[in-house]
Write a protein that holds these residues in place. Sequence first.
Motif, PDB file in Angstrom:
ATOM      1  N   ARG A  87       5.709  13.866   4.041  1.00  0.00           N
ATOM      2  CA  ARG A  87       5.387  12.624   3.147  1.00  0.00           C
ATOM      3  C   ARG A  87       6.191  12.575   2.045  1.00  0.00           C
ATOM      4  O   ARG A  87       6.814  11.399   1.654  1.00  0.00           O
ATOM      5  CB  ARG A  87       3.971  12.654   2.759  1.00  0.00           C
ATOM      6  N   GLN A  88       6.380  13.645   1.293  1.00  0.00           N
ATOM      7  CA  GLN A  88       7.390  13.566  -0.144  1.00  0.00           C
ATOM      8  C   GLN A  88       8.686  13.135   0.334  1.00  0.00           C
ATOM      9  O   GLN A  88       9.215  12.586  -0.455  1.00  0.00           O
ATOM     10  CB  GLN A  88       7.303  14.953  -0.827  1.00  0.00           C
ATOM     11  N   VAL A 112       9.713  11.386   2.869  1.00  0.00           N
ATOM     12  CA  VAL A 112       9.635   9.645   3.085  1.00  0.00           C
ATOM     13  C   VAL A 112       9.498   9.066   1.729  1.00  0.00           C
ATOM     14  O   VAL A 112      10.248   7.973   1.297  1.00  0.00           O
ATOM     15  CB  VAL A 112       8.520   9.398   4.003  1.00  0.00           C
ATOM     16  N   GLU A 113       8.684   9.247   0.697  1.00  0.00           N
ATOM     17  CA  GLU A 113       8.475   8.710  -0.496  1.00  0.00           C
ATOM     18  C   GLU A 113       9.874   8.811  -1.328  1.00  0.00           C
ATOM     19  O   GLU A 113       9.965   7.803  -1.894  1.00  0.00           O
ATOM     20  CB  GLU A 113       7.122   9.400  -1.095  1.00  0.00           C
ATOM     21  N   ASP A 154      -1.840  12.679   5.150  1.00  0.00           N
ATOM     22  CA  ASP A 154      -0.586  12.031   4.639  1.00  0.00           C
ATOM     23  C   ASP A 154      -0.159  10.796   5.258  1.00  0.00           C
ATOM     24  O   ASP A 154       0.361   9.718   4.826  1.00  0.00           O
ATOM     25  CB  ASP A 154       0.581  13.074   5.182  1.00  0.00           C
ATOM     26  N   LEU A 155      -0.552  10.815   6.701  1.00  0.00           N
ATOM     27  CA  LEU A 155      -0.554   9.547   7.220  1.00  0.00           C
ATOM     28  C   LEU A 155      -1.239   8.299   6.781  1.00  0.00           C
ATOM     29  O   LEU A 155      -0.624   7.097   6.592  1.00  0.00           O
ATOM     30  CB  LEU A 155      -1.030   9.342   8.897  1.00  0.00           C
ATOM     31  N   LEU A 166       0.649   7.205   3.272  1.00  0.00           N
ATOM     32  CA  LEU A 166       1.862   6.450   3.709  1.00  0.00           C
ATOM     33  C   LEU A 166       1.445   4.951   4.171  1.00  0.00           C
ATOM     34  O   LEU A 166       2.258   4.132   3.784  1.00  0.00           O
ATOM     35  CB  LEU A 166       2.717   7.192   4.754  1.00  0.00           C
ATOM     36  N   THR A 167       0.460   5.022   4.701  1.00  0.00           N
ATOM     37  CA  THR A 167       0.188   3.805   5.331  1.00  0.00           C
ATOM     38  C   THR A 167      -0.208   2.853   4.372  1.00  0.00           C
ATOM     39  O   THR A 167       0.003   1.625   4.202  1.00  0.00           O
ATOM     40  CB  THR A 167      -0.934   3.757   6.561  1.00  0.00           C
ATOM     41  N   LYS A 185       0.546   2.620   1.360  1.00  0.00           N
ATOM     42  CA  LYS A 185       1.810   2.349   0.747  1.00  0.00           C
ATOM     43  C   LYS A 185       2.437   0.947   1.314  1.00  0.00           C
ATOM     44  O   LYS A 185       3.451   0.257   0.818  1.00  0.00           O
ATOM     45  CB  LYS A 185       2.974   3.219   0.522  1.00  0.00           C
TER      46      LYS A 185
END
Length: 289
Positions: free
Chosen positions: A129-130, A132-133, A165-166, A169-170, A172
């Motif tokens: 996740r980090q 991707v962010e 984490d999913l 992310l979703t 966002k």
Amino acid sequence: GAKEAGRNAFRFFTPAMNLAAQDRLRLEGELRRSMDLGELMLYFQPILATNERRVVGCEALLRWCHPTRNIVPPGQFISLAEETGLIIPIGEWVLRQSCYQARRWLDQGYDLHISVNISTRQFREQDFRQVVESVLSESGLPPQSLVLEITESLVLEETEQLMEDLKLLTAKGLRFSVDDFGTGYSSLSYLRRFPAKMLKIERSFLQEVVHRRDDAALVEAMISLAHKLNMTVVAEGVETLAQWDFLKECDCDFMQGFYFSRPLPVTQMDAFLADHFKETPPNPEKGST
Ligand code: C2E
Ligand code: MG
Ligand code: MG
Ligand code: MG
């Protein structure tokens, strides 16, 4: 001595096995160096709206421009990259390149989503996740423009942390897509647990769709199921006008395939966008725009 023992050990391998093992080892070494040597490249395949042939996005597809083996397709090295763990740095490179490229297209006025394939192994990394962010914030790509394509095998080892984490992310605005839908053995339970916004129908279902009633029924059912779950459907592997017509009939949202375009290097994708980004009539006259 040791040399003798080594030679004896060698005899357990048949010549063919030995060759395959050596070849694999050489390929692994070459793949390890490929990033530093700048041999990895992304191609982009347009994704179009079914009802109007307008480009809405594209999928980033990895190519390895090997000095002696020419262009190696992912089918020949992705599984090796997964087995060796090389997919972690390679996958991050793909994600970064994809986001920066999509940002450039956005700056040129092309509001496209970019779909990036993510291996299960990448996805399970602690810091996924980090990564991707930070790639999103570095590149300045809005999360709404990024789609992460995941295959169905993922569901087997989901953890609470992963699901958390999913969700983050979703939240966002980033979207997940279930790739190659229909080929796994747990397709439906997968949809129940995974917060995916898109579903990609595997291209083998499309191949005979015009001639085989069963395939047609399956594709229609997949599309209506996805729509009931508020998902956007992408058909992959569209190679004929008849397939496109069929998809229009079933209200499939998006499509992708050789009928419209093969995966293209970035300069050719630029040209494709210049021609097809706006809605075009079925038989555009040359030079009419
Ligand atoms: P995929 O994600 O399902 O990608 C679609 C594949 O179908 C691509 O093959 C594309 O070239 C091919 N395709 C698209 N339209 C048509 C068509 O009309 N007819 C036919 N026959 N084929 C079509 P490609 O580029 O060889 O990639 C194969 C697979 O390798 C991908 O399948 C994906 O699973 C994997 N892959 C590619 N790039 C990456 C990457 O950056 N990371 C990871 N983890 N996997 C990747
Ligand atoms: Mg894909
Ligand atoms: Mg696919
Ligand atoms: Mg596939």
